[in-house]
Design a protein around this motif. Structure first.
Motif, PDB file in Angstrom:
ATOM      1  N   VAL A 175       0.837  -1.196   0.000  1.00  0.00           N
ATOM      2  CA  VAL A 175       0.000   0.000   0.000  1.00  0.00           C
ATOM      3  C   VAL A 175       0.877   1.254   0.000  1.00  0.00           C
ATOM      4  N   ASP A 176       1.913   1.254   0.837  1.00  0.00           N
ATOM      5  CA  ASP A 176       2.847   2.391   0.863  1.00  0.00           C
ATOM      6  C   ASP A 176       3.514   2.579  -0.496  1.00  0.00           C
ATOM      7  N   TYR A 177       3.884   1.478  -1.115  1.00  0.00           N
ATOM      8  CA  TYR A 177       4.553   1.528  -2.421  1.00  0.00           C
ATOM      9  C   TYR A 177       3.643   2.149  -3.477  1.00  0.00           C
TER      10      TYR A 177
ATOM     11  N   GLN B  61       2.396   6.448  -6.881  1.00  0.00           N
ATOM     12  CA  GLN B  61       1.487   7.599  -6.793  1.00  0.00           C
ATOM     13  C   GLN B  61       0.179   7.336  -7.543  1.00  0.00           C
ATOM     14  N   ALA B  62      -0.343   6.126  -7.323  1.00  0.00           N
ATOM     15  CA  ALA B  62      -1.670   5.796  -7.837  1.00  0.00           C
ATOM     16  C   ALA B  62      -2.704   6.650  -7.117  1.00  0.00           C
ATOM     17  N   ASP B  63      -3.901   6.703  -7.674  1.00  0.00           N
ATOM     18  CA  ASP B  63      -4.966   7.501  -7.067  1.00  0.00           C
ATOM     19  C   ASP B  63      -5.756   6.718  -6.027  1.00  0.00           C
TER      20      ASP B  63
ATOM     21  N   LYS C  69      -4.817  -0.549   6.095  1.00  0.00           N
ATOM     22  CA  LYS C  69      -3.567   0.196   5.950  1.00  0.00           C
ATOM     23  C   LYS C  69      -3.791   1.470   5.124  1.00  0.00           C
ATOM     24  N   ALA C  70      -4.579   1.354   4.063  1.00  0.00           N
ATOM     25  CA  ALA C  70      -4.883   2.536   3.253  1.00  0.00           C
ATOM     26  C   ALA C  70      -5.639   3.575   4.072  1.00  0.00           C
TER      27      ALA C  70
END
Length: 201
Positions: free
Chosen positions: A76-78, A84-86, A98-99
């Motif tokens: 999720v961090d990646y 930099q996905a939306d 986590k998100a």
């Protein structure tokens, strides 16, 4: 970013689910803004996301379907900080959690198989707090009001939605939006803004 994606979905109500490069080419020429990216690998993902965003559209990445990604929370961090996905889609509740912790837009994809899966849905949402819930298959829209009684987040329906009538049924039963891989439906996107919908004003 989380609220921007949600507001766009609420306004447009049609989401393009893309499973191949060919479908992506069509989606980039289509009117809707939100793209669910349901294919790819970690080598090509950065370029695909940049391509989508370069066309002023949003890339919501289904991390379970991208080859090379794992179900570890670091994924999720990646996707948020490096790619930099939306936003993300996942069937893993812990990744939705986590998100949520990261204030990152997330969709928990949930398969309604039987009455037990419906019963367990409320605890999953309450515990892990995804931004939006996507229920599949989307061709059973009459269940949406029952789901709304159990969860306090917006609901998207997807899976086997192939006709305008099926798509409208999702919205008329209280769904926030529908996701579809049918380019024929993408071309009819304007028809899914209901007459009574504030977004149509």
């Amino acid at each position: 970013m989380r609220m921007r994606a949600l507001e766009t979905i609420q306004k447009e109500r049609m989401i393009m689910a893309v499973k191949s490069d060919k479908e992506l080419d069509i989606a980039l020429r289509s009117k809707p803004t939100i793209i669910f990216l349901l294919y790819g690998d970690i080598m090509t993902l950065p370029q695909v996301v940049q391509r989508i965003q370069g066309r002023r559209k949003m890339a919501i990445v289904h991390l379970d379907l991208i080859m090379g990604l794992s179900s570890h929370e670091m994924t999720v961090d990646y996707l948020q900080r490096v790619i930099q996905a939306d936003g993300i889609i996942t069937t893993h509740p812990n990744l939705a959690a986590k998100a949520h912790e990261n204030h990152f837009f997330s969709i928990l994809r949930y398969f309604l198989l039987d009455s037990l899966s419906l019963k367990n849905l409320q605890s999953q949402v309450d515990k892990h707090r995804p931004t939006v819930l996507e229920v599949l298959p989307g061709i059973i829209p009459t269940v949406i009001p029952e789901i709304q009684e159990k969860v306090d987040i917006p609901i998207i329906a997807g899976g086997f939605i192939r006709t305008q009538e099926q798509g409208l049924a999702v919205l008329e039963h209280g769904g926030l939006a529908l996701s579809s891989s049918s380019s024929d439906l993408w071309a009819q996107a304007d028809r899914f803004v209901l007459p009574h919908d504030p977004a149509s004003k």
